[in-house]
Design an enzyme around this catalytic site. Sequence first.
Site, mmCIF file in Angstrom:
data_model
loop_
_atom_site.group_PDB
_atom_site.id
_atom_site.type_symbol
_atom_site.label_atom_id
_atom_site.label_comp_id
_atom_site.label_asym_id
_atom_site.label_seq_id
_atom_site.Cartn_x
_atom_site.Cartn_y
_atom_site.Cartn_z
ATOM 1 N N LYS A 74 -6.237 58.495 79.140
ATOM 2 C CA LYS A 74 -6.852 59.818 79.315
ATOM 3 C C LYS A 74 -8.074 59.969 78.400
ATOM 4 O O LYS A 74 -9.128 60.413 78.831
ATOM 5 C CB LYS A 74 -5.861 60.943 78.957
ATOM 6 C CG LYS A 74 -4.593 60.970 79.754
ATOM 7 C CD LYS A 74 -3.749 62.187 79.370
ATOM 8 C CE LYS A 74 -3.276 62.195 77.932
ATOM 9 N NZ LYS A 74 -2.268 61.182 77.608
ATOM 10 N N ARG B 39 0.977 70.048 78.115
ATOM 11 C CA ARG B 39 2.008 69.015 78.000
ATOM 12 C C ARG B 39 3.407 69.568 78.225
ATOM 13 O O ARG B 39 4.370 68.809 78.214
ATOM 14 C CB ARG B 39 1.957 68.416 76.598
ATOM 15 C CG ARG B 39 1.152 67.141 76.472
ATOM 16 C CD ARG B 39 1.021 66.841 74.998
ATOM 17 N NE ARG B 39 1.005 65.465 74.664
ATOM 18 C CZ ARG B 39 -0.089 64.791 74.297
ATOM 19 N NH1 ARG B 39 -1.254 65.371 74.312
ATOM 20 N NH2 ARG B 39 0.005 63.546 73.926
ATOM 21 N N ARG C 250 -2.931 49.206 70.135
ATOM 22 C CA ARG C 250 -4.184 49.963 70.062
ATOM 23 C C ARG C 250 -4.745 50.046 68.626
ATOM 24 O O ARG C 250 -4.010 50.317 67.683
ATOM 25 C CB ARG C 250 -3.920 51.378 70.581
ATOM 26 C CG ARG C 250 -5.121 52.296 70.527
ATOM 27 C CD ARG C 250 -4.977 53.443 71.443
ATOM 28 N NE ARG C 250 -3.944 54.414 71.070
ATOM 29 C CZ ARG C 250 -3.697 55.514 71.755
ATOM 30 N NH1 ARG C 250 -4.397 55.776 72.839
ATOM 31 N NH2 ARG C 250 -2.754 56.349 71.370
ATOM 32 N N ARG D 12 -3.296 54.003 64.520
ATOM 33 C CA ARG D 12 -2.780 55.371 64.437
ATOM 34 C C ARG D 12 -1.350 55.408 63.903
ATOM 35 O O ARG D 12 -0.513 54.606 64.299
ATOM 36 C CB ARG D 12 -2.809 56.006 65.839
ATOM 37 C CG ARG D 12 -4.048 56.849 66.064
ATOM 38 C CD ARG D 12 -4.143 57.282 67.482
ATOM 39 N NE ARG D 12 -3.034 58.117 67.920
ATOM 40 C CZ ARG D 12 -3.028 58.806 69.059
ATOM 41 N NH1 ARG D 12 -4.092 58.759 69.844
ATOM 42 N NH2 ARG D 12 -1.997 59.532 69.413
ATOM 43 N N ARG E 71 7.346 59.463 71.898
ATOM 44 C CA ARG E 71 6.247 60.056 72.687
ATOM 45 C C ARG E 71 6.447 59.816 74.173
ATOM 46 O O ARG E 71 6.194 60.712 74.988
ATOM 47 C CB ARG E 71 4.897 59.500 72.222
ATOM 48 C CG ARG E 71 4.511 60.061 70.855
ATOM 49 C CD ARG E 71 3.467 59.209 70.162
ATOM 50 N NE ARG E 71 2.197 59.196 70.836
ATOM 51 C CZ ARG E 71 1.304 58.210 70.725
ATOM 52 N NH1 ARG E 71 1.566 57.153 69.995
ATOM 53 N NH2 ARG E 71 0.163 58.298 71.353
HETATM 54 P P1 AMP Z 1 -2.679 62.438 71.857
HETATM 55 O O1 AMP Z 1 -3.849 61.953 71.073
HETATM 56 O O2 AMP Z 1 -3.071 63.237 73.059
HETATM 57 O O3 AMP Z 1 -1.708 61.334 72.174
HETATM 58 O O4 AMP Z 1 -1.882 63.475 70.911
HETATM 59 C C1 AMP Z 1 -1.366 63.051 69.669
HETATM 60 C C2 AMP Z 1 -0.311 64.032 69.190
HETATM 61 O O5 AMP Z 1 -0.891 65.335 69.000
HETATM 62 C C3 AMP Z 1 0.866 64.257 70.116
HETATM 63 O O6 AMP Z 1 1.861 63.247 70.031
HETATM 64 C C4 AMP Z 1 1.369 65.616 69.616
HETATM 65 O O7 AMP Z 1 2.052 65.490 68.386
HETATM 66 C C5 AMP Z 1 0.045 66.353 69.337
HETATM 67 N N1 AMP Z 1 -0.435 67.048 70.556
HETATM 68 C C6 AMP Z 1 -1.553 66.763 71.269
HETATM 69 N N2 AMP Z 1 -1.679 67.584 72.324
HETATM 70 C C7 AMP Z 1 -0.605 68.402 72.296
HETATM 71 C C8 AMP Z 1 -0.147 69.458 73.125
HETATM 72 N N3 AMP Z 1 -0.807 69.824 74.240
HETATM 73 N N4 AMP Z 1 1.011 70.083 72.778
HETATM 74 C C9 AMP Z 1 1.692 69.736 71.685
HETATM 75 N N5 AMP Z 1 1.332 68.740 70.852
HETATM 76 C C10 AMP Z 1 0.184 68.073 71.148
#
Ligand code: AMP
Length: 223
Positions: A26, A99, A137, A171, A182
Amino acid sequence: MDAVSSSDYRVMDKIIVLIGAPGAGKGTQARLLDERRGIPQISTGDIFREMKKADTPLAKEVQAIMDAGELISDELTYKIVQDRTARETGAYILDGYPRTAVQAKQLEELANEQRKEIQAIEIDVPKEELIKRLTGRRSCPVCGEIYNIYSKPPKVSGFCDRHPETELHHRADDNLESVATRLATYEEKTKPLIEYYKASGRLTKVSGEGELEQIYEKVSSVV
Ligand code: AMP
């Protein structure tokens, strides 16, 4: 007034929601749409990663939740999305939001207030592939370039090709345990949103496997 081309017209007043498991690509696709089509990418993950750097109790809380691979509360996430999207007058991309079912409802309200339509794009990648992508990654802290130790290694192991003096970042939530959490959270809370957007005729499914440019062509052609 200048005529607006049909492709420009199509991206006006839209909220493009990218849905896909962690590691589906994404962020990469949103970044390309931003760079090449000028549609701003808003990544809640990036906003939270920035937030957790502060030396405050809230930042510590955000850090603990993220590093464990769990979700931040719907309430805080919505405030952040409201705040960050308020300045966007045209189309924008939400990368990583919504989400949960609650977030999807909140986004309907926001879209109404902003008089924008929601278009959802699902990026589909099989689970075995996701685990490899996530645990392998690495990213450059300077330019954001994303590598993968299995499928797209840098020329010199551990260092960015464009910034050879910069060590690549792994990360905190890309370790095997957080990745498992996740992916499970995605299956349970986020995947049902695909049906939700499909039922209202607002979903396009794109395969997230194969060459990055081919995936981009597919994503870009439906936006
Ligand atoms: P991502 O980079 O999109 O994988 O997001 C990394 C982390 O940020 C996720 O595992 C959550 O802990 C938090 N996060 C990102 N977007 C959301 C969301 N829409 N709702 C809740 N937590 C989020």
